[in-house]
Design a protein around this motif. Structure first.
Motif, PDB file in Angstrom:
ATOM      1  N   ASP A 155       0.805  -1.232   0.000  1.00 45.89           N
ATOM      2  CA  ASP A 155       0.000   0.000   0.000  1.00 45.89           C
ATOM      3  C   ASP A 155       0.835   1.278   0.000  1.00 45.89           C
ATOM      4  OD1 ASP A 155      -2.233  -1.509   0.021  1.00 45.89           O
ATOM      5  OD2 ASP A 155      -2.569  -1.364   2.194  1.00 45.89           O
ATOM      6  N   TYR A 156       2.131   1.155   0.192  1.00 47.33           N
ATOM      7  CA  TYR A 156       2.970   2.353   0.269  1.00 47.33           C
ATOM      8  C   TYR A 156       3.654   2.674  -1.055  1.00 47.33           C
ATOM      9  CZ  TYR A 156       2.047   1.457   5.140  1.00 47.33           C
ATOM     10  OH  TYR A 156       1.397   1.224   6.314  1.00 47.33           O
ATOM     11  N   ALA A 157       3.556   1.748  -2.004  1.00 49.88           N
ATOM     12  CA  ALA A 157       4.268   1.939  -3.271  1.00 49.88           C
ATOM     13  C   ALA A 157       3.692   3.110  -4.069  1.00 49.88           C
ATOM     14  CB  ALA A 157       4.218   0.658  -4.104  1.00 49.88           C
ATOM     15  N   ILE A 158       2.370   3.214  -4.139  1.00 45.99           N
ATOM     16  CA  ILE A 158       1.773   4.265  -4.970  1.00 45.99           C
ATOM     17  C   ILE A 158       2.044   5.663  -4.410  1.00 45.99           C
ATOM     18  CG2 ILE A 158      -0.372   5.170  -5.963  1.00 45.99           C
ATOM     19  CD1 ILE A 158      -1.340   2.308  -6.215  1.00 45.99           C
ATOM     20  N   PRO A 159       1.797   5.911  -3.112  1.00 44.76           N
ATOM     21  CA  PRO A 159       2.127   7.261  -2.624  1.00 44.76           C
ATOM     22  C   PRO A 159       3.613   7.594  -2.789  1.00 44.76           C
ATOM     23  CG  PRO A 159       1.380   5.846  -0.804  1.00 44.76           C
ATOM     24  CD  PRO A 159       1.084   5.132  -2.087  1.00 44.76           C
ATOM     25  N   ALA A 160       4.502   6.635  -2.541  1.00 43.65           N
ATOM     26  CA  ALA A 160       5.936   6.905  -2.716  1.00 43.65           C
ATOM     27  C   ALA A 160       6.235   7.226  -4.174  1.00 43.65           C
ATOM     28  CB  ALA A 160       6.767   5.707  -2.248  1.00 43.65           C
ATOM     29  N   TYR A 161       5.637   6.438  -5.054  1.00 42.55           N
ATOM     30  CA  TYR A 161       5.859   6.643  -6.491  1.00 42.55           C
ATOM     31  C   TYR A 161       5.440   8.039  -6.931  1.00 42.55           C
ATOM     32  CZ  TYR A 161       5.173   6.382 -11.537  1.00 42.55           C
ATOM     33  OH  TYR A 161       5.210   6.641 -12.895  1.00 42.55           O
ATOM     34  N   TYR A 162       4.254   8.477  -6.544  1.00 41.26           N
ATOM     35  CA  TYR A 162       3.767   9.753  -7.055  1.00 41.26           C
ATOM     36  C   TYR A 162       4.569  10.933  -6.530  1.00 41.26           C
ATOM     37  CZ  TYR A 162       0.517   7.820 -10.219  1.00 41.26           C
ATOM     38  OH  TYR A 162       0.013   7.152 -11.304  1.00 41.26           O
ATOM     39  N   VAL A 163       5.152  10.791  -5.348  1.00 39.77           N
ATOM     40  CA  VAL A 163       6.050  11.839  -4.856  1.00 39.77           C
ATOM     41  C   VAL A 163       7.324  11.862  -5.705  1.00 39.77           C
ATOM     42  CG1 VAL A 163       7.503  12.590  -2.935  1.00 39.77           C
ATOM     43  CG2 VAL A 163       5.171  11.782  -2.490  1.00 39.77           C
ATOM     44  N   ILE A 164       7.934  10.697  -5.877  1.00 38.47           N
ATOM     45  CA  ILE A 164       9.217  10.627  -6.584  1.00 38.47           C
ATOM     46  C   ILE A 164       9.059  10.973  -8.062  1.00 38.47           C
ATOM     47  CG2 ILE A 164      11.078   9.064  -7.299  1.00 38.47           C
ATOM     48  CD1 ILE A 164      10.515   7.530  -4.603  1.00 38.47           C
ATOM     49  N   ALA A 165       8.075  10.357  -8.714  1.00 43.21           N
ATOM     50  CA  ALA A 165       7.890  10.583 -10.152  1.00 43.21           C
ATOM     51  C   ALA A 165       7.533  12.044 -10.424  1.00 43.21           C
ATOM     52  CB  ALA A 165       6.816   9.651 -10.710  1.00 43.21           C
ATOM     53  N   SER A 166       6.647  12.628  -9.604  1.00 44.26           N
ATOM     54  CA  SER A 166       6.258  14.021  -9.832  1.00 44.26           C
ATOM     55  C   SER A 166       7.433  14.958  -9.578  1.00 44.26           C
ATOM     56  CB  SER A 166       5.095  14.421  -8.917  1.00 44.26           C
ATOM     57  OG  SER A 166       3.989  13.594  -9.157  1.00 44.26           O
ATOM     58  N   ALA A 167       8.226  14.664  -8.546  1.00 41.91           N
ATOM     59  CA  ALA A 167       9.387  15.498  -8.244  1.00 41.91           C
ATOM     60  C   ALA A 167      10.352  15.485  -9.431  1.00 41.91           C
ATOM     61  CB  ALA A 167      10.086  14.991  -6.982  1.00 41.91           C
ATOM     62  N   GLU A 168      10.641  14.293  -9.928  1.00 43.85           N
ATOM     63  CA  GLU A 168      11.583  14.196 -11.047  1.00 43.85           C
ATOM     64  C   GLU A 168      10.999  14.851 -12.297  1.00 43.85           C
ATOM     65  OE1 GLU A 168      13.087  10.196 -11.464  1.00 43.85           O
ATOM     66  OE2 GLU A 168      13.737  10.130  -9.378  1.00 43.85           O
ATOM     67  N   ALA A 169       9.685  14.678 -12.486  1.00 42.94           N
ATOM     68  CA  ALA A 169       9.041  15.272 -13.658  1.00 42.94           C
ATOM     69  C   ALA A 169       9.114  16.794 -13.599  1.00 42.94           C
ATOM     70  CB  ALA A 169       7.581  14.822 -13.747  1.00 42.94           C
ATOM     71  N   LEU A 223      -4.448   4.453  -8.495  1.00 46.63           N
ATOM     72  CA  LEU A 223      -4.531   3.211  -7.717  1.00 46.63           C
ATOM     73  C   LEU A 223      -4.509   1.966  -8.617  1.00 46.63           C
ATOM     74  CD1 LEU A 223      -7.155   4.214  -4.990  1.00 46.63           C
ATOM     75  CD2 LEU A 223      -4.678   4.150  -4.784  1.00 46.63           C
ATOM     76  N   GLY A 224      -4.883   2.148  -9.876  1.00 43.29           N
ATOM     77  CA  GLY A 224      -4.865   1.031 -10.822  1.00 43.29           C
ATOM     78  C   GLY A 224      -3.460   0.536 -11.128  1.00 43.29           C
ATOM     79  N   ASP A 225      -2.456   1.333 -10.746  1.00 40.06           N
ATOM     80  CA  ASP A 225      -1.064   0.949 -11.037  1.00 40.06           C
ATOM     81  C   ASP A 225      -0.431   0.120  -9.916  1.00 40.06           C
ATOM     82  OD1 ASP A 225      -1.315   2.492 -13.315  1.00 40.06           O
ATOM     83  OD2 ASP A 225      -0.412   4.271 -12.428  1.00 40.06           O
ATOM     84  N   ILE A 226      -1.254  -0.325  -8.981  1.00 35.67           N
ATOM     85  CA  ILE A 226      -0.732  -0.938  -7.756  1.00 35.67           C
ATOM     86  C   ILE A 226       0.190  -2.136  -7.985  1.00 35.67           C
ATOM     87  CG2 ILE A 226      -2.862  -2.299  -7.431  1.00 35.67           C
ATOM     88  CD1 ILE A 226      -2.282  -1.617  -4.314  1.00 35.67           C
ATOM     89  N   TYR A 227      -0.061  -2.941  -9.020  1.00 36.24           N
ATOM     90  CA  TYR A 227       0.745  -4.154  -9.201  1.00 36.24           C
ATOM     91  C   TYR A 227       2.007  -3.927 -10.032  1.00 36.24           C
ATOM     92  CZ  TYR A 227      -3.657  -6.115  -7.632  1.00 36.24           C
ATOM     93  OH  TYR A 227      -4.786  -6.375  -6.928  1.00 36.24           O
ATOM     94  N   THR A 228       2.084  -2.770 -10.702  1.00 31.32           N
ATOM     95  CA  THR A 228       3.229  -2.552 -11.595  1.00 31.32           C
ATOM     96  C   THR A 228       4.257  -1.581 -11.015  1.00 31.32           C
ATOM     97  OG1 THR A 228       1.878  -0.887 -12.735  1.00 31.32           O
ATOM     98  CG2 THR A 228       2.043  -3.062 -13.765  1.00 31.32           C
ATOM     99  N   ILE A 229       3.782  -0.657 -10.188  1.00 27.69           N
ATOM    100  CA  ILE A 229       4.617   0.465  -9.756  1.00 27.69           C
ATOM    101  C   ILE A 229       5.844   0.063  -8.929  1.00 27.69           C
ATOM    102  CG2 ILE A 229       4.299   1.913  -7.684  1.00 27.69           C
ATOM    103  CD1 ILE A 229       2.486   3.669  -9.402  1.00 27.69           C
ATOM    104  N   SER A 230       5.702  -0.963  -8.072  1.00 32.13           N
ATOM    105  CA  SER A 230       6.815  -1.348  -7.192  1.00 32.13           C
ATOM    106  C   SER A 230       8.043  -1.771  -7.983  1.00 32.13           C
ATOM    107  CB  SER A 230       6.416  -2.504  -6.283  1.00 32.13           C
ATOM    108  OG  SER A 230       5.168  -2.278  -5.745  1.00 32.13           O
ATOM    109  N   ALA A 231       7.829  -2.411  -9.130  1.00 32.67           N
ATOM    110  CA  ALA A 231       8.959  -2.884  -9.929  1.00 32.67           C
ATOM    111  C   ALA A 231       9.835  -1.713 -10.349  1.00 32.67           C
ATOM    112  CB  ALA A 231       8.466  -3.643 -11.159  1.00 32.67           C
ATOM    113  N   ASN A 232       9.213  -0.553 -10.633  1.00 34.28           N
ATOM    114  CA  ASN A 232       9.996   0.612 -11.031  1.00 34.28           C
ATOM    115  C   ASN A 232      10.758   1.183  -9.837  1.00 34.28           C
ATOM    116  OD1 ASN A 232       7.378   0.480 -12.764  1.00 34.28           O
ATOM    117  ND2 ASN A 232       8.922   1.466 -14.035  1.00 34.28           N
ATOM    118  N   LEU A 233      10.102   1.189  -8.672  1.00 32.66           N
ATOM    119  CA  LEU A 233      10.782   1.705  -7.483  1.00 32.66           C
ATOM    120  C   LEU A 233      11.981   0.828  -7.139  1.00 32.66           C
ATOM    121  CD1 LEU A 233       7.680   2.631  -5.296  1.00 32.66           C
ATOM    122  CD2 LEU A 233       9.274   4.219  -6.377  1.00 32.66           C
ATOM    123  N   ALA A 234      11.858  -0.480  -7.343  1.00 34.60           N
ATOM    124  CA  ALA A 234      12.931  -1.406  -6.972  1.00 34.60           C
ATOM    125  C   ALA A 234      13.846  -1.735  -8.150  1.00 34.60           C
ATOM    126  CB  ALA A 234      12.331  -2.693  -6.393  1.00 34.60           C
TER     127      ALA A 234
END
Lengths: 534, 97
Positions: A303-317, A423-434
């Motif tokens: 459940d923490y992957a999506i909020p972490a992702y949107y912070v990191i991806a938006s910051a980099e964007a 939220l639909g990205d829940i199963y794919t997003i972690s792979a990018n973070l890791a």
């Protein structure tokens, strides 16, 4: 079998045997695109003359005995955020509506070295920000399985091109699932390599620590061959990794005996459609019967992957997209006040809503006072997620999961509630973070006639394991069929809707021709106010 | 926990982002950011006090090379993409009096 139905490797073999000429192959797909793209809108740019000229060049090289790769002469589509020298590259954004790159991405050069013929550039969510290909400035792409549904995103155009037989294979990019999720929605095979495997040089950056180019094709054999071709160590990408194990096609063996496969129980909770769940479990059963050891396990932190992702991806964007300012390329507003006014106006008019939303969020989380609380917190969470995967891969070779909680939603249902779409990205997003490699393989069609993809994740640099698992599953599944509509020629379908789309597309292009408008503006300003503008 | 974004903050973020937002867009941006922050606050459930921020998944080192020019002069090609160019340079509105 028709040229368009062949896999990329099959077509490559036909070309090598001189059963099909390179021009014939290119022409077949150009004709197909001309028939289908009015409805599907999967391409932003197709330069027919250039395609045929290139086809003839490759043919001469082959006739001259040049030793090119197994995909020599096979046409390919390229996502429109990957630079192609001399071919417009827009990121499906108004701000790059007329950008013609003076150079090609390293991945494209790798393809061309082996005789690839680039058919055209595919539609996408603007700057790869979106999960439906509806945020494109050039109108949405339609799913060929049912044109009332989205193809997923952001590599929707590339996935549709392959699914609808408009191209034998395509390049996509994956920042949070942008190859795997649309591959699942369109019934094609899409692979996101380990971070650093394919050079990002010439990929227009979104989230640089997450972005990765990868192949989209009809099956895993094609994906392995394409990845073998595009993977390279590139000094021009400082995060490029030197790998000695890029012989991915060596892993195409029907052997999963003893392979340890983990199914994360926390991926099977609330929100997952029953049919998708059953489809994934059935794939697990197939692999078990072939000798794999399948177990369920708790992955944790899901459940923490999506909020972490949107912070990191938006910051980099927010940082990456600062380069679009109306000075060096692309769109410039026609009326503005001073230099900073020009920057602001050009950006505000050039970027779409979702892109602006992420730039704003990214600028906020990086601003002083919030940096530690949001940005660094997200990076610490990323470290924990990485550790959870490290622990999982001590026990398992492959993690088996859905690619998306459901099948493709209808057009127009996702953008109204961005958070829900995320939220639909829940199963794919972690792979990018890791940094992990992952593949989506079509496994069945749901009761509405839409495809379901199963996702296989491996540890970093373990592409071969997921390729082996995917190949073994494919052997049991058999050849995957193109969507029923793709058998027909799309001509009878919703002509009015497609005409609207085409009109809008043309209008967008015309209204965005800022270059000339700006020149007029300069004259007006100098004449009326007597000011120099240099 | 409900986050509140003030008018001053959205103004400031707009400056950082180099975006010009209408009043309606500002209100929308405020509620978008508030909603996302409420969601992102979920991360506070995690104790990360002993965790180092991970910016890249692999150790990233500076990549050095000799400072040697390998490409040719591409000025003209690069300027072809410019919205406005003059005398071999990008042309922008006057910035100094």
């Amino acid at each position: 079998m028709e040229i368009m139905e062949l896999t990329a490797l099959e077509l490559g073999r036909e070309i090598k045997k001189k059963e099909v000429s390179v021009r014939e192959a290119a022409q077949a797909f150009l004709t197909r695109i001309a028939q289908t793209d009015k409805v599907l809108n999967s391409f932003v740019t197709v330069e027919e003359e250039q395609v045929l000229q290139r086809a003839d060049e490759v043919q001469s090289a082959l006739d001259g005995g040049a030793s090119l790769g197994p995909l020599a002469g096979v046409p390919a589509a390229v996502k429109d955020n990957i630079c192609t020298e001399g071919i417009k590259t827009t990121c499906s954004s108004r701000i790059l509506y007329n950008f013609i790159p003076p150079y090609s991405a390293q991945a494209v050069l790798q393809m061309q070295k082996q005789g690839a013929v680039i058919l055209g550039k595919t539609n996408m969510d603007e700057f790869a920000m979106g999960s439906t290909t509806e945020t494109s400035a050039f109108g949405p792409t339609k799913n060929p399985w049912n044109t009332e549904h989205v193809p997923g995103g952001s590599s929707g155009g590339s996935c549709v091109a392959v699914a609808a037989c408009e191209a034998p294979y395509a390049l996509g990019s994956d920042t949070g699932g942008s190859i795997r999720q649309p591959s699942s929605f369109c019934g094609v095979t899409g692979l996101k390599p380990t971070y650093g495997t394919v050079s990002r040089y010439g990929l227009i950056a979104y989230g640089s620590s997450l972005d990765q180019i990868g192949p989209i094709a009809k099956d895993i054999s094609d994906c392995a061959a394409i990845l073998e071709m595009i993977a390279s160590y590139d000094p021009k990408d400082s995060t490029s990794v030197k790998r000695a194990d890029c012989d991915f096609t060596a892993a195409l063996t029907d052997d999963v005996k003893g392979m340890r496969i983990g199914i994360p129980t926390d991926y099977f909770g609330e929100g997952l459609e029953e049919e998708v769940k059953q489809a994934v479990l059935q794939v697990a059963e197939v692999l078990r019967q072939k000798g794999a050891v399948v177990e369920e396990f708790p992955l944790s932190l899901v459940d923490y992957a999506i909020p972490a992702y949107y912070v990191i991806a938006s910051a980099e964007a927010s940082s990456n997209l600062a380069r679009f300012d109306g000075v060096k390329y692309g769109y410039r507003a026609s009326a503005y006040d001073g230099l900073h006014g020009m920057y602001k106006k050009s950006r505000s008019e050039g970027f779409g809503e979702e892109v602006k939303r992420r730039i704003m969020l990214g600028s906020f989380v990086l601003s002083s006072g919030y940096y530690d609380a949001y940005y660094l917190k997200a990076l610490r969470t990323k470290a924990l997620i990485r550790r959870a995967f490290d622990a999982a891969f001590e026990k398992y070779d492959v993690i088996l999961a859905p690619a998306s909680p459901g099948t493709a939603p209808k057009l127009g249902q996702s953008l109204g509630d961005p958070l829900k779409m995320y939220l639909g990205d829940i199963y794919t997003i972690s792979a990018n973070l890791a940094g992990l490699p992952g593949v989506s393989v079509p496994c069945r069609v749901d009761q509405n006639g839409l495809p379901i993809g199963v996702q296989m994740l491996g540890n970093c640099f373990m592409e071969k394991k997921i390729i082996r698992a995917a190949y073994a599953f494919e052997q049991a599944r058999g050849r995957w069929q193109a969507p029923p509509q793709a058998q027909r020629k799309f001509e009878k379908e919703t002509v009015s809707a497609s005409a609207d789309d085409m009109q809008r597309k043309e209008k967008e292009m015309r209204s965005a021709s800022a270059k000339d408008v700006w020149k007029t503006e300069v004259k007006t300003v100098s004449a009326s106010a007597g000011k120099a503008v240099d | 926990m409900a986050n509140k974004i003030s008018d001053e903050t959205i103004e400031y973020v707009g400056i950082l982002a180099k975006l010009e937002l209408s009043d309606t867009e500002k209100e929308q941006a405020k509620s978008d950011i508030e909603r996302m922050l409420d969601y992102i606050d979920k991360l506070n459930e995690l104790d990360t006090s002993d965790v180092e921020p991970l910016s890249h998944v692999f150790p990233v080192n500076n990549v050095f090379r000799e400072d040697v020019v390998t490409n040719g002069d591409e000025r003209a090609r690069l300027l072809e993409n410019a919205p406005a160019a003059k005398d071999g340079a990008f042309q922008v509105p006057k910035t100094v009096e």
